[in-house]
Each structure stands twice: as C-alpha cells, then as structure tokens.
Design a protein around this motif. Structure first.
Motif, PDB file in Angstrom:
ATOM      1  N   VAL A 139      81.308  24.182   1.410  1.00 32.34           N
ATOM      2  CA  VAL A 139      80.322  23.945   0.352  1.00 32.34           C
ATOM      3  C   VAL A 139      78.902  24.257   0.821  1.00 32.34           C
ATOM      4  N   ASP A 140      78.554  23.791   2.032  1.00 34.37           N
ATOM      5  CA  ASP A 140      77.183  23.903   2.520  1.00 34.37           C
ATOM      6  C   ASP A 140      76.968  25.091   3.457  1.00 34.37           C
ATOM      7  N   GLY A 141      78.048  25.665   3.952  1.00 34.47           N
ATOM      8  CA  GLY A 141      77.916  26.770   4.903  1.00 34.47           C
ATOM      9  C   GLY A 141      77.583  26.337   6.309  1.00 34.47           C
ATOM     10  N   ALA A 142      77.486  25.033   6.558  1.00 34.35           N
ATOM     11  CA  ALA A 142      77.170  24.506   7.884  1.00 34.35           C
ATOM     12  C   ALA A 142      77.590  23.043   7.933  1.00 34.35           C
ATOM     13  N   THR A 143      77.811  22.535   9.137  1.00 34.33           N
ATOM     14  CA  THR A 143      78.280  21.170   9.318  1.00 34.33           C
ATOM     15  C   THR A 143      77.153  20.269   9.809  1.00 34.33           C
ATOM     16  N   GLU A 144      77.263  18.984   9.482  1.00 36.15           N
ATOM     17  CA  GLU A 144      76.243  18.017   9.916  1.00 36.15           C
ATOM     18  C   GLU A 144      76.123  17.994  11.435  1.00 36.15           C
ATOM     19  N   TRP A 145      77.271  17.934  12.128  1.00 39.59           N
ATOM     20  CA  TRP A 145      77.293  17.923  13.582  1.00 39.59           C
ATOM     21  C   TRP A 145      77.686  19.303  14.086  1.00 39.59           C
ATOM     22  N   ASP A 146      77.208  19.681  15.256  1.00 38.39           N
ATOM     23  CA  ASP A 146      77.679  20.930  15.853  1.00 38.39           C
ATOM     24  C   ASP A 146      79.155  20.758  16.207  1.00 38.39           C
ATOM     25  N   ILE A 154      65.972  36.732  21.763  1.00 35.19           N
ATOM     26  CA  ILE A 154      65.793  36.511  20.329  1.00 35.19           C
ATOM     27  C   ILE A 154      66.679  35.344  19.911  1.00 35.19           C
ATOM     28  N   TYR A 155      66.269  34.669  18.842  1.00 40.25           N
ATOM     29  CA  TYR A 155      66.996  33.498  18.354  1.00 40.25           C
ATOM     30  C   TYR A 155      67.314  33.648  16.876  1.00 40.25           C
ATOM     31  N   PHE A 156      68.492  33.169  16.521  1.00 42.46           N
ATOM     32  CA  PHE A 156      68.947  33.142  15.137  1.00 42.46           C
ATOM     33  C   PHE A 156      69.012  31.685  14.692  1.00 42.46           C
ATOM     34  N   SER A 157      68.465  31.423  13.533  1.00 41.95           N
ATOM     35  CA  SER A 157      68.433  30.074  12.967  1.00 41.95           C
ATOM     36  C   SER A 157      69.351  30.005  11.759  1.00 41.95           C
ATOM     37  N   ASP A 158      69.856  28.799  11.474  1.00 42.44           N
ATOM     38  CA  ASP A 158      70.521  28.635  10.181  1.00 42.44           C
ATOM     39  C   ASP A 158      69.476  28.205   9.152  1.00 42.44           C
ATOM     40  N   GLU A 159      69.901  27.973   7.929  1.00 41.57           N
ATOM     41  CA  GLU A 159      68.946  27.681   6.862  1.00 41.57           C
ATOM     42  C   GLU A 159      68.206  26.362   7.079  1.00 41.57           C
ATOM     43  N   ARG A 160      68.744  25.502   7.963  1.00 39.13           N
ATOM     44  CA  ARG A 160      68.092  24.222   8.250  1.00 39.13           C
ATOM     45  C   ARG A 160      67.088  24.339   9.401  1.00 39.13           C
ATOM     46  N   GLY A 161      66.944  25.546   9.943  1.00 39.14           N
ATOM     47  CA  GLY A 161      66.054  25.722  11.080  1.00 39.14           C
ATOM     48  C   GLY A 161      66.689  25.346  12.397  1.00 39.14           C
ATOM     49  N   ARG A 162      67.999  25.176  12.393  1.00 40.16           N
ATOM     50  CA  ARG A 162      68.701  24.798  13.625  1.00 40.16           C
ATOM     51  C   ARG A 162      69.161  26.037  14.402  1.00 40.16           C
ATOM     52  N   ILE A 163      69.443  25.842  15.679  1.00 37.96           N
ATOM     53  CA  ILE A 163      69.718  26.952  16.586  1.00 37.96           C
ATOM     54  C   ILE A 163      71.149  27.443  16.393  1.00 37.96           C
ATOM     55  N   LEU A 164      71.296  28.641  15.836  1.00 36.62           N
ATOM     56  CA  LEU A 164      72.622  29.239  15.686  1.00 36.62           C
ATOM     57  C   LEU A 164      73.067  29.929  16.967  1.00 36.62           C
ATOM     58  N   THR A 165      72.208  30.767  17.498  1.00 35.40           N
ATOM     59  CA  THR A 165      72.576  31.460  18.728  1.00 35.40           C
ATOM     60  C   THR A 165      71.349  32.093  19.361  1.00 35.40           C
ATOM     61  N   GLU A 166      71.508  32.429  20.634  1.00 39.28           N
ATOM     62  CA  GLU A 166      70.487  33.131  21.418  1.00 39.28           C
ATOM     63  C   GLU A 166      71.095  34.437  21.905  1.00 39.28           C
ATOM     64  N   TRP A 184      74.087  28.274  25.888  1.00 39.24           N
ATOM     65  CA  TRP A 184      74.575  28.189  24.504  1.00 39.24           C
ATOM     66  C   TRP A 184      75.653  27.123  24.378  1.00 39.24           C
ATOM     67  N   LYS A 185      75.530  26.331  23.314  1.00 42.22           N
ATOM     68  CA  LYS A 185      76.438  25.226  22.992  1.00 42.22           C
ATOM     69  C   LYS A 185      76.390  24.114  24.035  1.00 42.22           C
ATOM     70  N   GLY A 186      75.346  24.148  24.878  1.00 39.30           N
ATOM     71  CA  GLY A 186      75.002  23.006  25.702  1.00 39.30           C
ATOM     72  C   GLY A 186      73.618  22.570  25.271  1.00 39.30           C
ATOM     73  N   ASP A 187      72.617  23.287  25.787  1.00 39.07           N
ATOM     74  CA  ASP A 187      71.229  23.024  25.422  1.00 39.07           C
ATOM     75  C   ASP A 187      70.863  23.622  24.062  1.00 39.07           C
ATOM     76  N   LEU A 188      71.592  24.638  23.635  1.00 37.53           N
ATOM     77  CA  LEU A 188      71.312  25.334  22.380  1.00 37.53           C
ATOM     78  C   LEU A 188      72.475  25.119  21.424  1.00 37.53           C
ATOM     79  N   SER A 189      72.254  24.356  20.354  1.00 33.39           N
ATOM     80  CA  SER A 189      73.328  24.129  19.390  1.00 33.39           C
ATOM     81  C   SER A 189      72.728  23.782  18.043  1.00 33.39           C
ATOM     82  N   THR A 190      73.568  23.712  17.029  1.00 38.56           N
ATOM     83  CA  THR A 190      73.082  23.379  15.689  1.00 38.56           C
ATOM     84  C   THR A 190      72.791  21.893  15.535  1.00 38.56           C
TER      85      THR A 190
END
Length: 817
Positions: free
Chosen positions: A380-387, A535-547, A686-692
C-alpha cells in the motif's frame, strides 16, 4: 459461482496464518477489495500442526519488532474482531549454561527493553522461584520475557480471517490457484479451477508450497524461491497430576521454558507437557527424487521418528523431572519450510513487477501478525515502517541453488538456538562464488567469509594460528585473528596493503539524458567527467535507501558500484526508475569484473612500477590504463582512509595483476581489518549504519543533499520539511571504554537511566588504539564531549561523543596525499 470475484486489487495465494494476516492488514489499511485463495481449508499447511509458541526474543532488531507487534496484536485481536481465542501470555524462561549465553541474553534483554518489552535477567534461584519444577544445579542464569506464551494457531487464523471478512475482503476456500499471467500493464491474471481473477498485485503466501507457486513467475523475471522443508517433531505427554495441582493452586500455567544450550522448548499444554526439540541429526523432506513433494499435503503428518530426538527429550525430562512422570500421548511430525538463514521472505518478489512474497516461515505463528503488517505496508505504502532488510527476498541472489538451500536449511535447523558470534562463519553452503584469485588468497592464509555468496578473506592466518570454529565462539575481540588484524591494519597504515574484493555490485547506465535522469534520482550532485564520488538515494520519506559510488566515464555514461549484498536491491531500484521510452540502457557487470584495493602510504610506489597511469591525479579521479600489462580502470578511492586506489579489471586478468601487486611489496589484508579501518574514518556500511530506519539528515549526510538543485528527487519535500523542523536523532561517533568486546549492532546507548539511542556498528580502531562505535542518539546529546554509556552484552561502558569527522586523519591529508 455467482459470488466469485473476477477482479481484486490484491490476490493472496495461501490460507495459513500469514496469508490471513496479510489479508487482514491490507483491509485495515483500507484495501478491502482483496481476495485470499486457499487450495483446501484455512490452516491446512504448517499452521494446523504448529505448536503455537509466540516469543519476542531475537537478536535481530527487525525480527524482534515484528514478533513484538504480533504479541501486541494477538492480545487485542479476539476483542477487536469478536472471535474467542486461547492466547496465554505465560511469560518464558530461557536457560543459560555459561557466560557467553548470558552475554547474548543481556544483549537481547536491552534490545527488548528499548522496544518496551519488560525482559528481565534472572539468577538460577529466581528462575526456580518462577518455575518450581526446574533443576538449576548447572545453570549460569536465565532470561525472562513476560510477553511470551502460546496461542491456538487455528483460532488465530480464523480470527484474522473473520476480521478481514468483516471489513469486506474475500476468502475462497477449496480453490487452488493454478497459475498466473502478467498483462502488458504489469497487472496479473490469477488462474484457478473456479475461474480467473484479474488483480493489480499478487502475493505468494503459500508456505511450504511457496517454491512451487514461485515457478509460475519465472517467465516474468522470477527465480526459484530459495527454500527447503524440514521435518520437525514435538511430543505431548499425558496429564500430570502434580502439574494440575500447581496450576489450580496458582491460577495460571507455568512459563514456557527453553533450554537453548541443549536445544528444546518445554511448555505446559493443559496439564501435560509439550516438548519440542531441534535436533542436530535432523531430517529434510522432499529434497530428492525418492521423496517427491506430493501435490497436496493438507492436514497431513509424517510417521514418528523418535530415535532422532530421544537424547534431547531425555535431557528435558531431567531438567524438569515432573515431565517424565507421564507417558507420551501424541507425537507431531510435520513439515516446516526453511530459507537458507532461517528467516522468512517478506517483500517484493525479486525481478517481478507487482508481485510480493510472504512465505517460508519457520516461526509463522510468532511472526505472522508482524508479517501481515509489513507486507501490507510494502504494497500500500511502497515502504515499511521498520527497515526489514533482514527478511527482504532480495537479500539472496543467484547463488541459492537447491543444494545450497538444503545444506543451509539443515544447518540452521540443527543450530536453531545457536549463538551467532561476530567472528563465526557457518560452514555449510560455501564456495558458491569465487574470486579469480581465490586459490592464491587461500594459499596466503586467507580465512574466508561469505558475502552474498562471494568468498572473501576475513583475515590472514599465519602457521600455528587456531582457525577452528571453536575458536570463534566468543563475543570478545580477543582470538587468533586479533593480532593478525592489528598487523594488517598497521601494514595499511605504514606501508601498503592489498585486499581482494570480488562481488562488488557493478552497474552501467548509458544513453542520452542519463546525466539529467540520474540527477533526478539522487539527493546530491554528480561528479565531473573522469571522476567519482558517493551518491545517495532517498525514499519518499527522506530515509536512506542506498549508497553508491558513481564513476563518470562520459557525459551520459556512468558506472555505479555498490555493496555485494545490495546487488538485486539496487539493480531493481535503478531499473524501476528508468524512463519508459527506453533511451537509457542498464547493464549488470557484477560478475564480469573484479576489484583489488591497494592502499597505504607506499601504495603509489607499489603501483608506479606496474602501470603507466598518472598516479598524481587527485583523490576521486579515475582513468583507464594498464596494470601489469593488463587493461584496468584505476580509481583513486580508499575505504581504508589512506592513500590508495581501486583496481577494476576483467576476471581473467586479475591473477596477473594480483601477483604483480604482491611482488611489488603489498601485504594482503582482509575484511576484518577493512572494517576497523573504515570505522576510524566514520565511513558507513549499508544496512548497518545506512538504512531506512534513518533519514539522510539523521545519518549526518547533509553534505550529500542539495535542496537547491532544480531536480525534484524522491524524498526532497520530506527532507526539506525535516530540515525546517529539526532532526530528532543524530549520527555520532563514540569512543567507548569497552571491555573484552566492542559494541555490536543495536547496542543500547544510555544517558543516565534513559535509553537515548543505539549503535549501528562498532569495532576496535588499531590506528587510534580505541574502541569505536557509530550510532544514533537523541539530537540534543550529539554535542562533542557528551558522556553517555553503551550497553555491551550487559556491561555499561562509558562513551564520549566525538567531534563530527574522522577520528583518523581528520583533515584527510593522508587520503589526498
């Protein structure tokens, strides 16, 4: 069927607890025009014979979140949907036989308290006070979880189903799905024996049938679902008079008991005992032609095989002697699906548009409530509350053939309660992807680890070093590897090191307008021609998708390099955003090339005799050249934070280059040393210090965000709003007065008695001679000099917030030399 739906927004295939929870949570989010298909009756698969335990315990933050949510949902669900359920939150006691287990428990206890779960550490005497039938003579202590307990799986599933139906969703029983067809607009037709259903999205929630269902999606970009099926037995005793008397006198059931060092749970079932072992001499089913998976195994079990579990059952009866006073009334032996790491698959189906997975649950009852919530958020939202990377199906790539899945499933089951020590590498399913210089690395003493299937050296052993698995069974940093890591870090600090790094995820994007398109996807700027950068990619919430690291080969010609584990995640991210007109091309070059990191103050001297390249070009420059007479791309980058280069070359040319670099004086170093070196520089993983779980601003990545550029990149509005309102958390580097162990991921950070943040990674820095933790803390506590405490396996360690910037070479003078 007059009421058979020809259309739906979502079709869920599978009517166990996870499928029902998915339907329920979609309806709760307002998507009521959804359909669940079940080939038999609801619960006919693993759900009907599940023991029904509902723990919250985990050392995975994502899994604990999911299981905690399940307990909270189940406690209110009966009243919420007006359906009676037997849910007993009896609490549970986990027994520890030694110091290492107690350290694991203390870590989980701190994580649980951070999530609001009132976990407690117990002495053996306190455990016995809560469980009077317990023998405690050889115990070190215990962990008590008040929210643990058990639930009737069938009632739970029916309650979720009723709640979904009451909101308008449909459940069609005795209606097996028979296939799927994807339409040109990427919507779906789901075929059944009763007719076709057109839908926008389809969900594979088929339990131990998930691999079979997954084959239907292969023509549309899918892969074989990575899973296998284990035989799990538990036995029920007859009624025990002493237990009945105690329950009547106390008005409750005994807490659920787990002896994790022996590997079983023991639970009061009415006035008898349920004993469930996870035996090392386990058995897989449906893994060879002589034991084919039947077309339908609904409501079926296998014959008993008590010899496999007799020793563990005997131990359980010695631990709780009253359990041996009655005979066995029933033995359950049924199928449980296993993914290679024992965690489920929840999220986008790799390679397939508008298809999702919510399947392969080993602990489906405990995780089912949370899994439905997570899946509904994905759709529904395209993203989850928790990573939720821990369960994302894209965490596996093309190395998970069936032999691998079988070997890992057996390993996970036989070590279900094993401690996951930071230095330990599990031996099953190895050597799936090998570097072009793998044999050379091994011959030099490389002690290997697996990274998305790729074998890399963690450290280099010298003759006489203990490289046994037993040596790795510690949470502390001391071990045969420690002196070698120190030596490898010192070689990089003082001279030159070389790290063989196969498996970098490597993508090429080319075509007219690639420059402008990429600017519209990332939060910051692009490098100039012939240069690279982060470079960094964000999701629509401004959270870190990937580096990613980007290197610009031409005006509209880019190479994007990212973590090995991110291959399918990042490839899907890029491909899903490409313009529909086809003017841009995407290629995955991950397996075509390999990489060496050559770094240290003498690395220029090492390379000078091997290449005609201009080694005076500045930091972040790139050039095509030759190294040791072979074509290579030379990029002036170093994750170690020293003068250095990455050498990217074709696989066939890498052995000659590696040999030449070694002969020129470079010393091999491994991933453990690289982790130490990068943490001294504050470089994130990634997915340690950098996550959604974190926004770019919380992550301290402000310098990679350009809010004044014209491109409206995803998350720009959210980041702008956050910048105006102020962040709630801040990324910090801490120097920690640690003891024997450095801070693991998700260690609680305290200010006085209050939990104010969490570590995202930790390691010893051999150049600065200190224990370092990276983490997130409440924004007002991020000032340099602030004194905090980090909970490291139950030991409160003083920590001091450091100035923003690298601890080692803060001016980057060595890096830019």
């Amino acid at each position: 069927m007059a009421d058979f739906p020809g259309k739906a927004r979502v079709v869920i295939i599978g009517g166990g607890v996870v499928g029902a929870s998915s339907l329920y949570h979609l309806a709760k989010k307002g998507w009521t025009d959804c359909v669940l298909l079940e080939k038999n009756e609801l619960t006919a698969g693993s759900t009907w014979h599940a023991a029904g335990n509902v723990p919250t315990f985990s050392t995975s933050w994502a899994i604990m979140n999911m299981q905690r949510y399940s307990t909270e949902l189940y406690a209110r669900l009966g009243d919420e949907v007006d359906y009676p359920m037997n849910y007993h939150q009896t609490g549970s006691i986990r027994l520890a036989h030694g110091k290492a287990r107690m350290q694991e428990f203390r870590r989980a206890c701190a994580m649980g308290r951070y999530q609001g779960i009132g976990m407690e550490m117990l002495t053996p005497q306190e455990a016995q006070a809560r469980y009077p039938f317990l023998e405690t003579h050889d115990l070190e202590g215990a962990l008590f979880d008040p929210s643990d307990g058990d639930i009737d799986p069938a009632q739970l599933t029916q309650a979720l189903a009723k709640g979904a139906r009451d909101m308008g969703a449909k459940i069609i029983r005795f209606c097996p799905a028979t296939g799927v067809t994807q339409q040109p607009d990427d919507s779906w037709i789901v075929h059944t024996g009763k007719g076709d259903i057109a839908c926008d999205y389809v969900v594979n929630a088929a339990g131990y049938y998930a691999q079979r269902v997954g084959e239907w999606f292969k023509p549309y970009g899918g892969r074989t679902v990575p899973m296998m099926v284990m035989s799990h037995q538990y036995l029920l005793t007859e009624q025990i008079a002493e237990l009945e008397s105690w329950s009547q006198e106390n008005g409750r059931k005994l807490p659920l008991l787990r002896d994790v060092d022996v590997s079983y749970y023991l639970r009061q079932e009415k006035n008898g005992i349920n004993i469930g072992p996870y035996e090392p001499n386990c058995r897989a089913h449906w893994v060879d032609p002589g034991d084919p998976m039947p077309e339908d195994f609904s409501f079926q079990l296998w014959s008993d095989d008590l010899d496999r579990i007799a020793d563990i059952v005997a131990d359980a009866m010695e631990r709780v002697p009253v359990s041996g006073e009655a005979g066995v009334s029933r033995i359950i032996n049924g199928p449980i699906p296993y993914a290679p790491d024992g965690l489920p698959l929840i999220g986008p189906m790799p390679g397939v548009k508008n298809a999702f997975e919510n399947c392969v649950f080993t602990f489906g009852i405990a995780q089912g409530g949370g899994a439905g919530k997570v899946l509904a958020e994905w759709i529904v939202d395209g993203a989850t509350e928790w990573d939720m990377w821990a369960v994302d199906p894209r965490r596996y790539t093309d190395y998970t053939d069936q032999d691998y899945c079988n070997a890992k499933g057996m390993e996970v089951y036989g070590n279900e309660y094993a401690m996951h020590f930071p230095w330990h590498e599990w031996p099953a399913g190895r050597d799936k992807k090998l570097s072009p210089v793998h044999d050379r690395v091994k011959a030099l003493g490389g002690v290997m680890g697996a990274y998305n299937g790729w074998e890399r050296a963690n450290w280099f052993a010298q003759p006489g070093d203990d490289v046994s698995q037993q040596a790795t069974h510690t949470w502390g940093r001391a071990g045969p590897w420690e002196q070698r890591i120190r030596e490898e870090c010192e070689a990089v600090r003082d001279a030159c090191g070389v790290l063989d790094l196969p498996g970098f995820s490597r993508f090429k994007i080319r075509g007219q307008g690639a420059d402008e398109w990429l600017r519209g996807q990332i939060t910051g700027a692009l490098p100039k021609l012939g240069r690279g950068g982060l470079i960094y990619f964000s999701d629509e919430r401004g959270r870190i998708l990937t580096e990613m690291t980007v290197a610009r080969e031409g005006a509209d010609n880019f190479i994007l390099i990212t973590a090995a584990t991110a291959q399918w995640h990042d490839a899907e991210l890029l491909k899903s955003r490409l313009p529909a007109d086809g003017r841009l091309t995407f290629e995955d070059w991950t397996t075509r090339m390999s990489t060496l990191i050559v770094t240290g103050p003498t690395s220029r001297d090492v390379l000078a005799g091997l290449t005609p390249a201009d080694l005076s070009l500045s930091w972040l420059s790139m050039q095509e050249t030759e190294v040791a007479g072979r074509w290579a791309a030379l990029v002036r980058l170093s994750f170690a934070g020293e003068l250095g280069w990455e050498i990217h070359a074709e696989n066939a040319d890498m052995p000659a280059i590696y040999d030449a670099v070694l002969a020129a004086g470079a010393r091999p170093f491994g991933m453990y040393a690289l982790n130490s070196l990068r943490i001294e520089k504050g470089y994130r993983t990634w997915k340690g210090d950098l996550s959604t779980d974190y926004s770019l601003l919380e992550g301290g990545l402000d310098r990679f965000v350009k809010l004044d550029k014209p491109q409206d990149f995803p998350g720009k509005a959210a980041i702008l709003a956050e910048k105006q309102q102020g962040v709630k958390k801040r990324f910090v580097t801490l120097i920690v007065e640690a003891g024997e162990a450095d801070a693991p991921y998700m260690s609680c950070i305290r200010h006085g008695d209050e939990i104010v943040g969490e570590t995202t990674s930790g390691a010893w820095g051999y150049r600065v001679n200190a224990s370092i933790a990276l983490g997130m803390v409440r924004a007002d506590l991020a000032e340099p000099g602030t004194e905090l405490d980090v909970d490291i396996y139950g030991e409160m360690c003083r920590a001091v917030v450091q100035p923003d910037g690298p601890l080692w070479d803060p001016g980057n003078e060595r890096l830019r030399a």
